[in-house]
Motif scaffolding. Sequence first.
Motif, PDB file in Angstrom:
ATOM      1  N   HIS A   1      35.481  39.412  37.460  1.00 56.45           N
ATOM      2  CA  HIS A   1      36.444  38.982  36.439  1.00 56.45           C
ATOM      3  C   HIS A   1      35.958  39.311  35.030  1.00 56.45           C
ATOM      4  O   HIS A   1      36.737  39.775  34.190  1.00 56.45           O
ATOM      5  CB  HIS A   1      36.677  37.481  36.589  1.00 56.45           C
ATOM      6  N   THR A   2      34.649  39.118  34.788  1.00 57.08           N
ATOM      7  CA  THR A   2      34.118  39.346  33.440  1.00 57.08           C
ATOM      8  C   THR A   2      32.927  40.281  33.402  1.00 57.08           C
ATOM      9  O   THR A   2      32.529  40.710  32.308  1.00 57.08           O
ATOM     10  CB  THR A   2      33.697  38.019  32.779  1.00 57.08           C
ATOM     11  N   GLU A   3      32.355  40.607  34.565  1.00 51.90           N
ATOM     12  CA  GLU A   3      31.153  41.445  34.597  1.00 51.90           C
ATOM     13  C   GLU A   3      31.498  42.829  35.153  1.00 51.90           C
ATOM     14  O   GLU A   3      31.991  42.929  36.285  1.00 51.90           O
ATOM     15  CB  GLU A   3      30.079  40.789  35.457  1.00 51.90           C
TER      16      GLU A   3
ATOM     17  N   VAL B   1      33.901  34.273  26.127  1.00 52.97           N
ATOM     18  CA  VAL B   1      33.815  33.441  27.336  1.00 52.97           C
ATOM     19  C   VAL B   1      32.354  33.367  27.781  1.00 52.97           C
ATOM     20  O   VAL B   1      31.980  33.848  28.857  1.00 52.97           O
ATOM     21  CB  VAL B   1      34.718  33.988  28.461  1.00 52.97           C
TER      22      VAL B   1
ATOM     23  N   HIS C   1      31.664  31.865  31.313  1.00 54.90           N
ATOM     24  CA  HIS C   1      32.003  32.819  32.365  1.00 54.90           C
ATOM     25  C   HIS C   1      30.883  33.850  32.543  1.00 54.90           C
ATOM     26  O   HIS C   1      30.463  34.141  33.667  1.00 54.90           O
ATOM     27  CB  HIS C   1      33.310  33.545  32.038  1.00 54.90           C
ATOM     28  N   HIS C   2      30.410  34.400  31.440  1.00 58.50           N
ATOM     29  CA  HIS C   2      29.401  35.451  31.536  1.00 58.50           C
ATOM     30  C   HIS C   2      28.116  34.951  32.190  1.00 58.50           C
ATOM     31  O   HIS C   2      27.550  35.628  33.048  1.00 58.50           O
ATOM     32  CB  HIS C   2      29.098  36.014  30.152  1.00 58.50           C
TER      33      HIS C   2
ATOM     34  N   ASP D   1      37.355  32.462  40.265  1.00 54.40           N
ATOM     35  CA  ASP D   1      36.917  33.623  39.490  1.00 54.40           C
ATOM     36  C   ASP D   1      35.707  34.234  40.182  1.00 54.40           C
ATOM     37  O   ASP D   1      34.690  33.553  40.392  1.00 54.40           O
ATOM     38  CB  ASP D   1      36.488  33.211  38.084  1.00 54.40           C
TER      39      ASP D   1
ATOM     40  N   ASP E   1      39.133  40.560  41.349  1.00 52.49           N
ATOM     41  CA  ASP E   1      38.369  39.771  40.385  1.00 52.49           C
ATOM     42  C   ASP E   1      38.562  38.274  40.542  1.00 52.49           C
ATOM     43  O   ASP E   1      37.877  37.476  39.897  1.00 52.49           O
ATOM     44  CB  ASP E   1      38.805  40.173  38.979  1.00 52.49           C
TER      45      ASP E   1
END
Length: 208
Positions: free
Chosen positions: A56-58, A157, A160-161, A52, A198
């Motif tokens: 992916h999350t940002e 998540v 993840h963050h 990741d 991502d």
Amino acid sequence: MTLVDLTRLVESGMPTYPGDPPVSVESHAEFDTDGYRVSRLELGTHAGTHVDAPAHTEPDGRTLDAYSVADLRFTAQIVDCRDVGAGGLVTPDSIPNELADSTDFLVFQTGWEAEWGTERMTDHPALAPETGQWCADRGISVGIDALSPDLTGGDGVPVHHVLLGSRQLIVENLCGLDALPESRAFDLFVMPLRVDADGAPARVVAEV
């Protein structure tokens, strides 16, 4: 030194994270008809053993192509958290303090590699948000032998963050962790596809 492959085989119909694209490996050309062999792959960027990237999350996160080869070689240690159990959270006290001084990657062994493809696969343990913060504060990337360091189907998540938000990497769906040394560091090579994305499937190898 011994090289240990920690990577899942990419194959048609392999398990994926709920809602992710299915994986297909099909023939495009064959020796009998074409004189050579070519296969067609269809899969998501988070299929099998994969990395990741922050993107992916940002929203403003880096994609995988922003990481150099040197960024993908780590000094790693394993954290045995197989006693946590289904749906449990791994807290920072599971991590020996001295690991932060000698490593930049922690492999969390939950025991859930044995549940790959079973009905229990999504019931894996995960990292508590404060464990993710502990790693992020020390510049430590994370790997896990489960679908995610966050609870699958949980409330967001957060791990993840905090990790991806600090430009660390996350590697999911590792396997073969029993071959890793329990009490000493090892070199870890994480080599995803070089792609502006991502995340991507990766060959992950430990030198022990």
